[in-house]
Each structure stands twice: as C-alpha cells, then as structure tokens.
Design an enzyme around this catalytic site. Sequence first.
Site: not given
Lengths: 493, 66
Positions: A84, A86, A91, A93, A148, A150, A233
């Site tokens: 998507y 961002d 990005e 994920s 990032h 997670n 998370r």
Amino acid sequence: MGVPKILGIETEYGIAGGPDADPTLASSLIVNAYAQHGQSRVTWDFVDESPDNDARGYFHDGAFAPVIETHLANTVLTNGARLYVDHAHPEYSSPECRSPREAVLYDQAGEEIMRRAQLVANQTLDDAHQIRLYKNNSDGKGNSYGTHENYLLSREVDFRDVVRALVPHFVSRGVITGAGKVGWETDVARGASFQVSARAEFFEEVVGLETTLKRPIINTRDEPHADADRYRRLHVINGDANMSPRATWVKLGATALLLVVLEERGVGVFPSPPRRPVAAIRAFGADPSLRTTMESEDGRHLRALDYQRLLHELADDYVRREGAPDVGSEDEVAGLLAEWGELIEGVDHHPDSVADRVDWVAKWRVVEGYRDRYNLEIDDVRLRAIDLQYHDLRPEKSLAARVGLASLGTPEEIQRAVFDAPGSTRAFFRGECVRRYPEELVSANWDSLVFDVGAGPLRRVPMMDPVRGTRELTGSLFDDNPSAASLLEALNG
Amino acid sequence: MAEQERIQKQRTERTESSAATDDVAVDAQKGEQLKAELDDLLDEIDEVLEQNAEEFVRNYVQKGGQ
C-alpha cells in the site's frame, strides 16, 4: 506464559522519479502496477485499525496521533502481505511469520515484489520519468522513513518491563544490524563522516506513541491485531532497513529471543539500561570505531558491544536450559545464537570477516576503498552516491547485490514466498482466500476477512488468533470448498 | 558482583582464544577472499555508479515517513 513469537517486518521504501515529481502518485503507480499484474485487487479494511491506542493504557486523540490515509492504493496479496501507500512511500507489510528465518524470506519476497512493481510501472513511463525504489531509511537531507518490526507478546508482561528490558538491546544492536550511512543529517550527529546506523540519529524520546515526530526508541502503539486480552504486539520502529538477509535474521532473532527471556524470567535478569538511552542510541549509532561507552544505571561504562555480549549471554544461557520453541526450531535457534555471537566478535575483532553479513561494514569497505583509490575528500558526493546505490532496487544499479552478501534461503524459497503465504500462521487463511475467492472477498485486514457471496449481508470472518488459520488447521477446508459460499457454510457448521 | 563477572569473563575469553586458533585462520582466509572481491567490485564500480553523482544525490529528496 510465553506465546509464539509471531513476527514480521513492514518497510517504507524510498521512491524517486515518476510523473509530476509527486511521490504519492508514484507510490500509487507502484502498488497498482503490482495489483494489476496478476495479483489481487482485494482492498484493505480499516475497521479494526486503532493506531492511537497506547500500551501505557490510555487513548490519544490529540493532533499528534498518527493518521492513516484511507483513500490510497491498498492491496492484500496472495502471500498474505499488505502492499500500500503510506506517507508518500510504497510500503510492504510482510505476512505474519512463525520464525525469524521465515520472516526473512518474506522480507526478501517484499524486495522482489517491489522490483517487479518497479519493472511493470516503468513500462508505462518514458525514460525521463522512470521510478526508482530504495530500501533505506533516509534521504541524506534529514527526512526519515521506517522499517518496523512486529513481535507477538504475552499481555501478561507489564509494558514498563518491556521498556526496561529492551532499551539496552535497542540502543546497542545497531553495531551489528546497522545499515551504515555516509555523513550526518541532524545536529546530534553533526560532523560524522560515516555512521553505523542510518536511523539512530532520528530518535528523540525513550518511550512514546509517535512514529513520525519525536520518534521514541520504544513505541507504545498498542494495536495487537489479535485478541487483546491475551496478546500485545510490540511495534519496533528503531531498526535500519537491512540489505543483508543475515543481518535481518539476527535483528529479528535476537529480539525475539530476548522477548522470550523477558516473558519467562522477568525483567530482573536483564542488564541495567544506560542512564541516557537517547544519547546512547545516537552515540553508539554514530561511531564506527565502536569505542564509545555510556554509563549504565548501575554505574558501569559500557560499549554497545558490551551490551550485546551481555544480552547474547543472557539469551544463550536461557536457551541452553529451556530451549526456545516459541521462536523457532532447535536448529534455527542454535544457528541464530551462533550467528549473533559471530557478528558481535566479528565487528569487534575482524570486521572484514563479517563484511558478508553486516551491512554497515560492507558499505563502509566500499566507501573507504573507493575513497582510497581516487584519493577523495571525506565529503565527496560520490561517496553519498555509493551509499544511496547500496540500497537501489534496480538490479543494474544495486551495490548491495555486488558486495557478496551471504544469502538466507534459496531463490526458490523466496520465489515461493512472493506468491504463497506462510503455512504456519493465519496469513495462510488470508492468502488462500485472496487466491481462491478474489471475486467474493471484498476486503481484508490483519484480523478479519469480509465476503460478499451475493445473497444476504456481507459476512465478516474474524481471525483473532494469529496462530490459527494455518495450513494444518484449514488446508483441507479449502480442498473441500471450492466456492466462498460453501467455505462460509463450513466455517459456520 | 560486577567485578567478579568481569574477571570470570576475562578468564573464559583467554581459554577460548587459545583454543580458537583454527577459527582465526578461517577468519583470516575469509577476510582475504572478501578483500579480493572488494577489489573486483572497485574495478567495476564506476560503470555501476550514476554518471552524475551530484545530481543523483541532490535529487533524492523524500517526504518523511514513520
């Protein structure tokens, strides 16, 4: 009380070129190019997104809370990932993965997806407007964007303990997982000619909810995308974008192992954090000599490598006694601990021996080698070009592809990860639904899917547990139900 | 306590370092190989580097993200 360390990485890619010098438009072209090139057009569903929730236990509704754009290109892929736009960046994920190694495969799949998207989008653009993508964290001019991590964590762990236990690791791990950077971008690193970490100088707080302003070493976003009574998370924003898959592996694996130690042994076994964590992440991150020491709360003066050794010993000792099945197989965990230890000793004693695994060492060798060869000044712009091209996703321009980085996983495994979701988490169920029922699946997010099967209202299928929805649990369901309608029937039955 | 730990660690390191001569040799060999690869890369790098480094670097401007 430990929980499986389900994990993944989300990466905002740097983007240049495209029509009208508009990065948001260029990012949309990238996402749409991939979506239209044989991939799903299932859209993302924001219903359950609540990025303003704070792990410290209160809501933010102020002007500085993160904003999520809802109107931009947004897709879910058959491999369970989200692709998507961002913050004016494309990005990726990754899907939820069950082990660090698996997460590295899906991170590499993300690079491959971006390369394909770049290729397809550029076929529609003239030479002057070709789009270029970069897997890095800043533009050299003070603008930063994130990579990032997670991690799934037990809700029983007090968040203050997460902060105290993990700060020593997050301020020091850059000496092995840093991507390296030519020059400096903010006043706190003024004068640095080469930094170990690309991202460290952008951190201004120890703990906070922000991700774009006053970035904190520990982010408090409390949005588990899962059953919030059982899970947290941990959203980690302080890492660099690695080109070395081995560095990514250690980055994920070390953190996951330390989280297991925290869950099982508590915060008391962790080394005392530095008195000034923000000063520490910056100073450690800016110093390729690795000699900088910072004072810890118990009065010791420790280098980043001292912290890494203490943390490695802690994890190693724990695994010897208890194992760490929540992180990965016995083989993987043993391999991880060995690699982590090798990188620590390598950067300390024989940096050349880890130039195939540590990004900042690999980059620094090229920068210094080039500077020596042509006798360049330290601020020569060609050295900055080398830095940028290290992260270039164009195969013909990538320097990371030329420095001899050690691989992780086979090309076939990475190829499979581009198209197929991991069988080990609920990403399998999401990915298979995207593949098999593209017409009926109208939207998806991390913890639910929404179907329109014609008759009656839209049907939402919740997936609140990341360790369910695996191939083992749902594979035969797909084999038995060729249509979305019968799948929903079977789920209700 | 901290002092004790340090002494203990130094001892362990000393024993390990005498037993690890083979590892060092392997490391050195690997270092040589990497050095040769770096020389090869530096030989070809000018063909890979953007022609106009100044413009390439100047024009790379991003909007901040997360």
